[in-house]
Motif scaffolding. Structure first.
Motif, PDB file in Angstrom:
ATOM      1  N   TRP A   1     -12.390   5.181 -11.751  1.00 37.39           N
ATOM      2  CA  TRP A   1     -11.632   5.537 -12.942  1.00 37.39           C
ATOM      3  C   TRP A   1     -10.188   5.103 -12.738  1.00 37.39           C
ATOM      4  CZ3 TRP A   1     -15.011   8.777 -10.423  1.00 37.39           C
ATOM      5  CH2 TRP A   1     -16.137   9.188 -11.140  1.00 37.39           C
ATOM      6  N   PRO A   2      -9.780   3.961 -13.298  1.00 33.52           N
ATOM      7  CA  PRO A   2      -8.381   3.541 -13.169  1.00 33.52           C
ATOM      8  C   PRO A   2      -7.456   4.528 -13.875  1.00 33.52           C
ATOM      9  CG  PRO A   2      -9.730   1.818 -14.203  1.00 33.52           C
ATOM     10  CD  PRO A   2     -10.586   3.028 -14.068  1.00 33.52           C
ATOM     11  N   SER A   3      -6.262   4.691 -13.344  1.00 34.70           N
ATOM     12  CA  SER A   3      -5.299   5.610 -13.958  1.00 34.70           C
ATOM     13  C   SER A   3      -4.773   5.072 -15.284  1.00 34.70           C
ATOM     14  CB  SER A   3      -4.137   5.883 -12.997  1.00 34.70           C
ATOM     15  OG  SER A   3      -3.478   4.684 -12.686  1.00 34.70           O
ATOM     16  N   GLU A   4      -4.882   3.768 -15.474  1.00 30.32           N
ATOM     17  CA  GLU A   4      -4.530   3.164 -16.757  1.00 30.32           C
ATOM     18  C   GLU A   4      -5.307   1.869 -16.921  1.00 30.32           C
ATOM     19  OE1 GLU A   4      -0.492   0.750 -16.337  1.00 30.32           O
ATOM     20  OE2 GLU A   4      -0.248   2.826 -15.676  1.00 30.32           O
ATOM     21  N   GLU A   5      -5.410   1.396 -18.150  1.00 31.35           N
ATOM     22  CA  GLU A   5      -6.136   0.165 -18.457  1.00 31.35           C
ATOM     23  C   GLU A   5      -5.335  -1.022 -17.940  1.00 31.35           C
ATOM     24  OE1 GLU A   5      -8.664  -2.555 -19.290  1.00 31.35           O
ATOM     25  OE2 GLU A   5      -9.188  -0.467 -19.711  1.00 31.35           O
ATOM     26  N   ARG A   6      -5.968  -1.845 -17.108  1.00 32.82           N
ATOM     27  CA  ARG A   6      -5.286  -3.007 -16.526  1.00 32.82           C
ATOM     28  C   ARG A   6      -6.063  -4.305 -16.715  1.00 32.82           C
ATOM     29  NH1 ARG A   6      -4.633   1.229 -12.576  1.00 32.82           N
ATOM     30  NH2 ARG A   6      -2.444   1.806 -12.436  1.00 32.82           N
ATOM     31  N   SER A   7      -7.163  -4.272 -17.445  1.00 30.85           N
ATOM     32  CA  SER A   7      -8.007  -5.453 -17.602  1.00 30.85           C
ATOM     33  C   SER A   7      -7.278  -6.580 -18.315  1.00 30.85           C
ATOM     34  CB  SER A   7      -9.262  -5.103 -18.401  1.00 30.85           C
ATOM     35  OG  SER A   7     -10.019  -4.140 -17.729  1.00 30.85           O
ATOM     36  N   ALA A   8      -7.667  -7.803 -17.980  1.00 28.69           N
ATOM     37  CA  ALA A   8      -7.131  -8.973 -18.661  1.00 28.69           C
ATOM     38  C   ALA A   8      -7.744  -9.067 -20.054  1.00 28.69           C
ATOM     39  CB  ALA A   8      -7.447 -10.231 -17.863  1.00 28.69           C
ATOM     40  N   GLU A   9      -6.942  -9.464 -21.021  1.00 30.81           N
ATOM     41  CA  GLU A   9      -7.458  -9.618 -22.380  1.00 30.81           C
ATOM     42  C   GLU A   9      -8.357 -10.837 -22.501  1.00 30.81           C
ATOM     43  OE1 GLU A   9      -4.720  -9.245 -25.633  1.00 30.81           O
ATOM     44  OE2 GLU A   9      -3.557  -7.717 -24.563  1.00 30.81           O
ATOM     45  N   VAL A  10      -7.974 -11.927 -21.816  1.00 27.97           N
ATOM     46  CA  VAL A  10      -8.727 -13.176 -21.900  1.00 27.97           C
ATOM     47  C   VAL A  10      -9.768 -13.209 -20.780  1.00 27.97           C
ATOM     48  CG1 VAL A  10      -8.560 -15.695 -21.774  1.00 27.97           C
ATOM     49  CG2 VAL A  10      -6.766 -14.378 -22.931  1.00 27.97           C
ATOM     50  N   GLU A  11     -11.020 -13.447 -21.154  1.00 27.64           N
ATOM     51  CA  GLU A  11     -12.104 -13.493 -20.180  1.00 27.64           C
ATOM     52  C   GLU A  11     -11.808 -14.507 -19.082  1.00 27.64           C
ATOM     53  OE1 GLU A  11     -16.911 -14.333 -19.935  1.00 27.64           O
ATOM     54  OE2 GLU A  11     -15.977 -14.101 -21.893  1.00 27.64           O
TER      55      GLU A  11
ATOM     56  N   ASP B   1       4.821   6.891 -10.879  1.00 28.15           N
ATOM     57  CA  ASP B   1       3.456   7.380 -10.716  1.00 28.15           C
ATOM     58  C   ASP B   1       2.682   6.434  -9.795  1.00 28.15           C
ATOM     59  OD1 ASP B   1       0.969   8.496 -10.842  1.00 28.15           O
ATOM     60  OD2 ASP B   1       0.605   7.954 -12.935  1.00 28.15           O
ATOM     61  N   PRO B   2       2.442   6.843  -8.556  1.00 33.10           N
ATOM     62  CA  PRO B   2       1.782   5.954  -7.600  1.00 33.10           C
ATOM     63  C   PRO B   2       0.254   5.925  -7.716  1.00 33.10           C
ATOM     64  CG  PRO B   2       2.346   7.998  -6.523  1.00 33.10           C
ATOM     65  CD  PRO B   2       2.875   8.086  -7.939  1.00 33.10           C
TER      66      PRO B   2
ATOM     67  N   PRO C   1      -6.286  -9.849 -13.934  1.00 35.67           N
ATOM     68  CA  PRO C   1      -5.560  -8.743 -14.559  1.00 35.67           C
ATOM     69  C   PRO C   1      -4.104  -8.745 -14.112  1.00 35.67           C
ATOM     70  CG  PRO C   1      -7.338  -7.926 -13.140  1.00 35.67           C
ATOM     71  CD  PRO C   1      -7.318  -9.399 -13.026  1.00 35.67           C
ATOM     72  N   GLU C   2      -3.255  -8.176 -14.951  1.00 30.57           N
ATOM     73  CA  GLU C   2      -1.850  -8.037 -14.581  1.00 30.57           C
ATOM     74  C   GLU C   2      -1.733  -6.897 -13.576  1.00 30.57           C
ATOM     75  OE1 GLU C   2       2.379  -7.062 -16.711  1.00 30.57           O
ATOM     76  OE2 GLU C   2       0.882  -8.237 -17.825  1.00 30.57           O
ATOM     77  N   LEU C   3      -1.143  -7.202 -12.428  1.00 32.11           N
ATOM     78  CA  LEU C   3      -1.039  -6.192 -11.381  1.00 32.11           C
ATOM     79  C   LEU C   3       0.011  -5.150 -11.738  1.00 32.11           C
ATOM     80  CD1 LEU C   3      -1.323  -8.495  -8.252  1.00 32.11           C
ATOM     81  CD2 LEU C   3      -3.094  -7.073  -9.295  1.00 32.11           C
ATOM     82  N   PRO C   4      -0.219  -3.912 -11.327  1.00 31.86           N
ATOM     83  CA  PRO C   4       0.730  -2.845 -11.663  1.00 31.86           C
ATOM     84  C   PRO C   4       2.034  -2.981 -10.899  1.00 31.86           C
ATOM     85  CG  PRO C   4      -0.940  -2.021 -10.168  1.00 31.86           C
ATOM     86  CD  PRO C   4      -1.334  -3.427 -10.528  1.00 31.86           C
ATOM     87  N   ASP C   5       3.088  -2.484 -11.506  1.00 32.40           N
ATOM     88  CA  ASP C   5       4.385  -2.422 -10.838  1.00 32.40           C
ATOM     89  C   ASP C   5       4.539  -1.038 -10.224  1.00 32.40           C
ATOM     90  OD1 ASP C   5       5.364  -4.974 -11.576  1.00 32.40           O
ATOM     91  OD2 ASP C   5       5.838  -4.207 -13.575  1.00 32.40           O
ATOM     92  N   PRO C   6       5.130  -0.980  -9.030  1.00 30.78           N
ATOM     93  CA  PRO C   6       5.385   0.350  -8.471  1.00 30.78           C
ATOM     94  C   PRO C   6       6.349   1.103  -9.374  1.00 30.78           C
ATOM     95  CG  PRO C   6       6.051  -1.406  -6.940  1.00 30.78           C
ATOM     96  CD  PRO C   6       5.603  -2.056  -8.213  1.00 30.78           C
TER      97      PRO C   6
ATOM     98  N   ALA D   1       0.815  -1.218   0.000  1.00 31.07           N
ATOM     99  CA  ALA D   1       0.000   0.000   0.000  1.00 31.07           C
ATOM    100  C   ALA D   1       0.847   1.266   0.000  1.00 31.07           C
ATOM    101  CB  ALA D   1      -0.933   0.000   1.213  1.00 31.07           C
ATOM    102  N   ASP D   2       2.063   1.193   0.512  1.00 27.06           N
ATOM    103  CA  ASP D   2       2.937   2.372   0.535  1.00 27.06           C
ATOM    104  C   ASP D   2       3.325   2.836  -0.870  1.00 27.06           C
ATOM    105  OD1 ASP D   2       2.902   2.477   3.303  1.00 27.06           O
ATOM    106  OD2 ASP D   2       4.736   1.292   3.508  1.00 27.06           O
ATOM    107  N   ASP D   3       3.140   1.968  -1.862  1.00 26.64           N
ATOM    108  CA  ASP D   3       3.512   2.297  -3.243  1.00 26.64           C
ATOM    109  C   ASP D   3       2.398   2.982  -4.026  1.00 26.64           C
ATOM    110  OD1 ASP D   3       6.005   1.103  -2.901  1.00 26.64           O
ATOM    111  OD2 ASP D   3       5.310  -0.843  -3.642  1.00 26.64           O
ATOM    112  N   TRP D   4       1.195   3.110  -3.429  1.00 29.94           N
ATOM    113  CA  TRP D   4       0.034   3.508  -4.216  1.00 29.94           C
ATOM    114  C   TRP D   4      -0.779   4.615  -3.565  1.00 29.94           C
ATOM    115  CZ3 TRP D   4       0.984   1.653  -8.690  1.00 29.94           C
ATOM    116  CH2 TRP D   4       1.665   0.444  -8.804  1.00 29.94           C
ATOM    117  N   GLU D   5      -1.543   5.317  -4.405  1.00 27.13           N
ATOM    118  CA  GLU D   5      -2.468   6.353  -3.950  1.00 27.13           C
ATOM    119  C   GLU D   5      -3.791   6.194  -4.695  1.00 27.13           C
ATOM    120  OE1 GLU D   5      -0.663  10.093  -4.874  1.00 27.13           O
ATOM    121  OE2 GLU D   5       1.034   9.765  -3.527  1.00 27.13           O
TER     122      GLU D   5
END
Length: 166
Positions: free
Chosen positions: A71-81, A93-94, A85-90, A37-41
Protein backbone atom coordinates in the motif's frame (compact mmCIF):
# COMPACT_ATOMS: atom_id res chain seq x y z
CA UNK A 1 16.67 4.19 12.85
CA UNK A 2 16.07 1.46 10.36
CA UNK A 3 14.28 1.77 7.04
CA UNK A 4 11.87 -1.09 7.86
CA UNK A 5 9.51 -1.06 10.83
CA UNK A 6 8.66 -4.76 11.10
CA UNK A 7 5.62 -6.06 12.95
CA UNK A 8 5.93 -9.82 13.44
CA UNK A 9 2.54 -11.52 13.83
CA UNK A 10 3.82 -14.99 12.88
CA UNK A 11 6.94 -16.11 14.75
CA UNK A 12 8.07 -18.29 11.84
CA UNK A 13 9.19 -15.05 10.19
CA UNK A 14 11.65 -14.43 13.04
CA UNK A 15 13.14 -17.90 12.52
CA UNK A 16 13.32 -17.20 8.76
CA UNK A 17 15.35 -14.01 9.39
CA UNK A 18 12.80 -11.71 7.74
CA UNK A 19 13.90 -8.43 9.34
CA UNK A 20 17.49 -8.40 8.00
CA UNK A 21 16.35 -9.81 4.64
CA UNK A 22 13.71 -7.10 4.29
CA UNK A 23 16.08 -4.33 5.34
CA UNK A 24 18.72 -5.47 2.85
CA UNK A 25 16.18 -5.83 0.01
CA UNK A 26 14.59 -2.42 0.62
CA UNK A 27 18.00 -0.73 0.96
CA UNK A 28 19.13 -2.28 -2.34
CA UNK A 29 15.95 -1.14 -4.07
CA UNK A 30 16.17 2.45 -2.86
CA UNK A 31 19.91 2.56 -3.59
CA UNK A 32 19.36 1.27 -7.12
CA UNK A 33 16.97 4.18 -7.72
CA UNK A 34 19.31 6.74 -6.14
CA UNK A 35 17.14 7.33 -3.06
CA UNK A 36 18.70 7.85 0.37
CA UNK A 37 17.29 5.22 2.71
CA UNK A 38 17.72 7.60 5.66
CA UNK A 39 14.90 9.72 4.20
CA UNK A 40 12.28 6.94 4.16
CA UNK A 41 10.30 4.49 6.27
CA UNK A 42 8.41 1.33 5.32
CA UNK A 43 6.07 -0.62 7.61
CA UNK A 44 6.17 -4.39 7.14
CA UNK A 45 3.58 -6.80 8.54
CA UNK A 46 4.95 -10.35 8.77
CA UNK A 47 1.83 -12.49 8.93
CA UNK A 48 0.27 -15.80 7.95
CA UNK A 49 -2.04 -16.80 5.10
CA UNK A 50 -5.23 -16.24 7.12
CA UNK A 51 -4.29 -12.63 7.89
CA UNK A 52 -3.18 -11.80 4.35
CA UNK A 53 -6.35 -13.41 2.93
CA UNK A 54 -8.41 -11.07 5.12
CA UNK A 55 -6.35 -8.07 3.97
CA UNK A 56 -6.63 -9.18 0.34
CA UNK A 57 -10.42 -9.44 0.74
CA UNK A 58 -10.68 -6.04 2.43
CA UNK A 59 -8.48 -4.12 0.01
CA UNK A 60 -8.70 -6.01 -3.29
CA UNK A 61 -11.96 -7.95 -3.03
CA UNK A 62 -10.02 -11.22 -3.35
CA UNK A 63 -10.60 -13.39 -0.24
CA UNK A 64 -7.61 -15.65 -0.86
CA UNK A 65 -4.04 -15.70 0.41
CA UNK A 66 -1.30 -14.11 -1.67
CA UNK A 67 2.43 -13.81 -1.11
CA UNK A 68 2.78 -10.06 -0.61
CA UNK A 69 0.61 -6.94 -0.61
CA UNK A 70 1.67 -3.32 -0.67
CA UNK A 71 0.00 0.00 0.00
CA UNK A 72 1.91 3.09 -1.18
CA UNK A 73 1.46 6.17 1.00
CA UNK A 74 0.57 8.11 -2.15
CA UNK A 75 -0.04 7.44 -5.84
CA UNK A 76 3.28 7.48 -7.71
CA UNK A 77 2.51 5.53 -10.90
CA UNK A 78 3.56 6.85 -14.28
CA UNK A 79 0.71 8.14 -16.41
CA UNK A 80 2.25 6.88 -19.66
CA UNK A 81 2.56 3.10 -19.97
CA UNK A 82 6.19 1.98 -19.79
CA UNK A 83 7.48 5.25 -18.29
CA UNK A 84 9.36 5.17 -15.01
CA UNK A 85 7.37 6.54 -12.09
CA UNK A 86 8.39 9.90 -10.69
CA UNK A 87 10.46 9.24 -7.59
CA UNK A 88 9.36 10.87 -4.35
CA UNK A 89 11.17 13.83 -2.87
CA UNK A 90 12.21 13.67 0.76
CA UNK A 91 9.99 15.83 2.87
CA UNK A 92 8.27 16.06 6.20
CA UNK A 93 6.50 12.69 5.72
CA UNK A 94 9.06 9.89 5.35
CA UNK A 95 6.47 7.10 4.98
CA UNK A 96 6.70 5.25 1.65
CA UNK A 97 3.92 2.84 2.56
CA UNK A 98 3.06 -0.53 4.01
CA UNK A 99 3.83 -4.11 3.01
CA UNK A 100 2.32 -7.37 4.25
CA UNK A 101 3.94 -10.76 3.57
CA UNK A 102 2.44 -14.22 4.25
CA UNK A 103 4.58 -17.06 5.53
CA UNK A 104 2.80 -20.16 4.20
CA UNK A 105 2.38 -18.83 0.67
CA UNK A 106 6.01 -17.67 0.50
CA UNK A 107 7.30 -20.99 1.84
CA UNK A 108 5.13 -22.99 -0.57
CA UNK A 109 6.17 -20.87 -3.58
CA UNK A 110 9.87 -21.14 -2.70
CA UNK A 111 9.56 -24.92 -2.43
CA UNK A 112 7.55 -25.22 -5.67
CA UNK A 113 10.10 -23.05 -7.51
CA UNK A 114 13.09 -24.87 -5.99
CA UNK A 115 14.45 -21.63 -4.50
CA UNK A 116 15.86 -20.87 -1.08
CA UNK A 117 13.18 -19.16 1.04
CA UNK A 118 15.57 -16.24 1.67
CA UNK A 119 15.99 -15.60 -2.08
CA UNK A 120 12.24 -15.71 -2.70
CA UNK A 121 11.47 -13.40 0.23
CA UNK A 122 14.19 -10.98 -0.89
CA UNK A 123 12.62 -10.87 -4.36
CA UNK A 124 9.15 -10.24 -2.91
CA UNK A 125 10.40 -7.37 -0.72
CA UNK A 126 12.18 -5.80 -3.72
CA UNK A 127 8.95 -6.24 -5.71
CA UNK A 128 6.78 -4.70 -2.97
CA UNK A 129 9.20 -1.81 -2.41
CA UNK A 130 9.05 -1.02 -6.14
CA UNK A 131 5.24 -0.98 -5.82
CA UNK A 132 5.56 1.59 -3.02
CA UNK A 133 7.63 3.69 -5.42
CA UNK A 134 5.02 3.62 -8.19
CA UNK A 135 6.12 0.60 -10.23
CA UNK A 136 3.35 -1.72 -11.32
CA UNK A 137 2.64 -4.69 -13.59
CA UNK A 138 -0.97 -4.09 -14.65
CA UNK A 139 0.00 -2.89 -18.14
CA UNK A 140 2.47 -4.88 -20.27
CA UNK A 141 5.09 -2.15 -20.72
CA UNK A 142 4.93 -1.34 -16.99
CA UNK A 143 5.40 -5.03 -16.14
CA UNK A 144 8.45 -5.19 -18.42
CA UNK A 145 9.95 -2.12 -16.73
CA UNK A 146 9.25 -3.45 -13.23
CA UNK A 147 10.61 -6.94 -13.93
CA UNK A 148 13.78 -5.48 -15.46
CA UNK A 149 14.33 -3.35 -12.34
CA UNK A 150 13.78 -6.39 -10.09
CA UNK A 151 16.24 -8.53 -12.09
CA UNK A 152 18.87 -5.77 -12.01
CA UNK A 153 18.50 -5.13 -8.27
CA UNK A 154 18.59 -8.83 -7.43
CA UNK A 155 21.57 -9.33 -9.75
CA UNK A 156 23.49 -6.64 -7.87
CA UNK A 157 22.66 -8.58 -4.69
CA UNK A 158 24.08 -11.76 -6.23
CA UNK A 159 20.69 -13.42 -6.66
CA UNK A 160 19.47 -15.11 -9.86
CA UNK A 161 16.77 -13.81 -12.20
CA UNK A 162 13.50 -14.92 -10.57
CA UNK A 163 11.70 -14.88 -13.92
CA UNK A 164 14.08 -17.21 -15.75
CA UNK A 165 12.92 -20.81 -16.01
CA UNK A 166 15.35 -23.30 -14.48
Amino acid sequence: MSLIDCIIEDDRWTDAGLEPLAETAALATLGHLGLDADDWEISLLACDDARIAALNADFRGKPTPTNVLSWPSEERSAEVEGDSPELPDPGPDPELGDIAIAFETCAREAQEQGKPMADHVTHLIVHATLHLLGYDHERDADATLMEAAEVEILGKMGLPDPYREN
